[in-house]
Design a protein around this motif. Sequence first.
Motif, short mmCIF file in Angstrom:
data_model
loop_
_atom_site.label_atom_id
_atom_site.label_comp_id
_atom_site.label_asym_id
_atom_site.label_seq_id
_atom_site.Cartn_x
_atom_site.Cartn_y
_atom_site.Cartn_z
N ARG A 1 -8.46 22.50 3.05
CA ARG A 1 -7.68 21.86 2.00
C ARG A 1 -8.57 21.53 0.80
NH1 ARG A 1 -4.86 19.47 6.52
NH2 ARG A 1 -2.60 19.71 6.31
N ASP A 2 -9.76 21.03 1.09
CA ASP A 2 -10.69 20.68 0.03
C ASP A 2 -10.98 21.90 -0.84
OD1 ASP A 2 -12.74 19.66 -1.58
OD2 ASP A 2 -13.58 18.48 0.05
N ARG A 3 -11.26 23.02 -0.21
CA ARG A 3 -11.56 24.24 -0.96
C ARG A 3 -10.37 24.71 -1.78
NH1 ARG A 3 -14.46 25.10 3.85
NH2 ARG A 3 -12.68 26.15 4.82
N MET A 4 -9.17 24.59 -1.22
CA MET A 4 -7.96 24.99 -1.95
C MET A 4 -7.73 24.12 -3.18
SD MET A 4 -5.31 25.76 1.19
CE MET A 4 -3.94 26.14 0.09
N ILE A 5 -7.93 22.82 -3.02
CA ILE A 5 -7.73 21.88 -4.13
C ILE A 5 -8.72 22.17 -5.25
CG2 ILE A 5 -7.97 19.44 -4.80
CD1 ILE A 5 -6.83 18.76 -1.99
N ARG A 6 -9.97 22.38 -4.88
CA ARG A 6 -10.99 22.62 -5.89
C ARG A 6 -10.79 23.98 -6.57
NH1 ARG A 6 -14.60 18.72 -5.85
NH2 ARG A 6 -14.58 17.32 -4.06
N ALA A 7 -10.40 24.98 -5.79
CA ALA A 7 -10.17 26.31 -6.37
C ALA A 7 -8.99 26.29 -7.34
CB ALA A 7 -9.93 27.33 -5.26
N ALA A 8 -7.98 25.48 -7.04
CA ALA A 8 -6.79 25.42 -7.88
C ALA A 8 -6.99 24.51 -9.09
CB ALA A 8 -5.59 24.94 -7.06
N GLY A 9 -8.06 23.70 -9.08
CA GLY A 9 -8.33 22.82 -10.21
C GLY A 9 -7.29 21.73 -10.37
N VAL A 10 -6.88 21.09 -9.25
CA VAL A 10 -5.90 20.01 -9.34
C VAL A 10 -6.41 18.94 -10.29
CG1 VAL A 10 -4.75 18.16 -8.06
CG2 VAL A 10 -4.97 20.43 -7.04
N ASP A 11 -5.56 18.54 -11.23
CA ASP A 11 -5.95 17.57 -12.25
C ASP A 11 -5.68 16.15 -11.74
OD1 ASP A 11 -6.56 16.13 -14.48
OD2 ASP A 11 -4.86 16.85 -15.69
N PHE A 12 -6.73 15.48 -11.30
CA PHE A 12 -6.59 14.09 -10.86
C PHE A 12 -6.77 13.11 -12.02
CE2 PHE A 12 -7.95 16.08 -6.77
CZ PHE A 12 -6.85 15.71 -6.01
N GLY A 13 -6.89 13.62 -13.22
CA GLY A 13 -7.12 12.74 -14.37
C GLY A 13 -5.97 11.81 -14.69
N ARG A 14 -4.76 12.14 -14.24
CA ARG A 14 -3.61 11.28 -14.49
C ARG A 14 -3.42 10.22 -13.41
NH1 ARG A 14 1.09 12.60 -16.63
NH2 ARG A 14 1.47 10.40 -16.29
N PHE A 15 -4.24 10.26 -12.36
CA PHE A 15 -4.07 9.31 -11.26
C PHE A 15 -4.69 7.96 -11.64
CE2 PHE A 15 -2.73 12.98 -9.20
CZ PHE A 15 -2.40 12.79 -7.87
N GLN A 16 -4.06 6.89 -11.19
CA GLN A 16 -4.55 5.54 -11.44
C GLN A 16 -4.30 4.70 -10.19
OE1 GLN A 16 -1.65 5.30 -14.78
NE2 GLN A 16 -1.10 3.28 -13.96
N PHE A 17 -4.83 3.48 -10.18
CA PHE A 17 -4.78 2.67 -8.96
C PHE A 17 -3.62 1.69 -8.91
CE2 PHE A 17 -9.14 4.18 -8.78
CZ PHE A 17 -9.23 4.55 -7.45
N SER A 18 -3.02 1.37 -10.02
CA SER A 18 -1.91 0.42 -10.01
C SER A 18 -1.08 0.59 -11.27
CB SER A 18 -2.43 -1.02 -9.91
OG SER A 18 -3.23 -1.36 -11.04
N VAL A 19 0.12 0.06 -11.22
CA VAL A 19 0.99 0.01 -12.39
C VAL A 19 1.96 -1.15 -12.18
CG1 VAL A 19 2.79 1.57 -11.49
CG2 VAL A 19 2.42 1.41 -13.96
#
Length: 256
Positions: free
Chosen positions: A115-133
Amino acid sequence: MMTKMMPKLQPGPEMDKLTRIRQPKAKTLIVPDVHERIGTLRRILANLAGPDTPVVFLGDWFDSFDGVASSMAETIGWLNDNTCNPLFTFLWGNHDLHYAYQMDGLRCSGYSGERDRMIRAAGVDFGRFQFSVVVDGWLCTHAGVHPSLLPALRPGRDAARLHEQILAATAHPWVTVPPILQAGYTRGGRQPVGGITWLDWEAEFEPIPGIFQIVGHSEGDHPREKISPDSRSICIDARLRSCLWIDDGDVEYCLS
């Protein structure tokens, strides 16, 4: 049926603070842990969310545990297609963090090198993730905030201030994993209680006076609530069987 949860906020400093964080014009859909049930998620959004519906996702997109048909590739594809949607708010779950950051203290059950390799290969953008709202006075995190964190966070009885303190406490760079993101004893960690991505609903969660919380993380057969004289907290992680609407401070469960 809609139920009254809390008094309406009046214009003023407290309302201004919530507006800066998130004060939706339309009712907001809260979606709990996905865990690669991407087909179920598509059905939920098709049935419940319109083109102008704000949606908050409580985290844990990855690592399937219940044996249902799941597609890692489809989950990655959905995220890559939708993390740019300005109506969607993505919160970190512990099963997301251990793929985004290679750090001791973040790894949890379900982790897969494939899974880790798939996520990194696909370039999942975690930049929009945050810890609370904060949505209409409700503090949303993946697992919840325990009262023992309050001396460090100093929120008083203000969900908006608590949200701001959470963002400050989780800001990068990290040399080690901050305690606010570590697991508690119940989940095999080294802290007395879990942080905001680890807090166990049954064994660890305690209501905070004056703070209304919505969380996922602790899977059950149905949503659960903990109520104190001046607060209400809801855990909606039920294998995507239910979601939650927030409409001007009121909440409504909806079957998915």
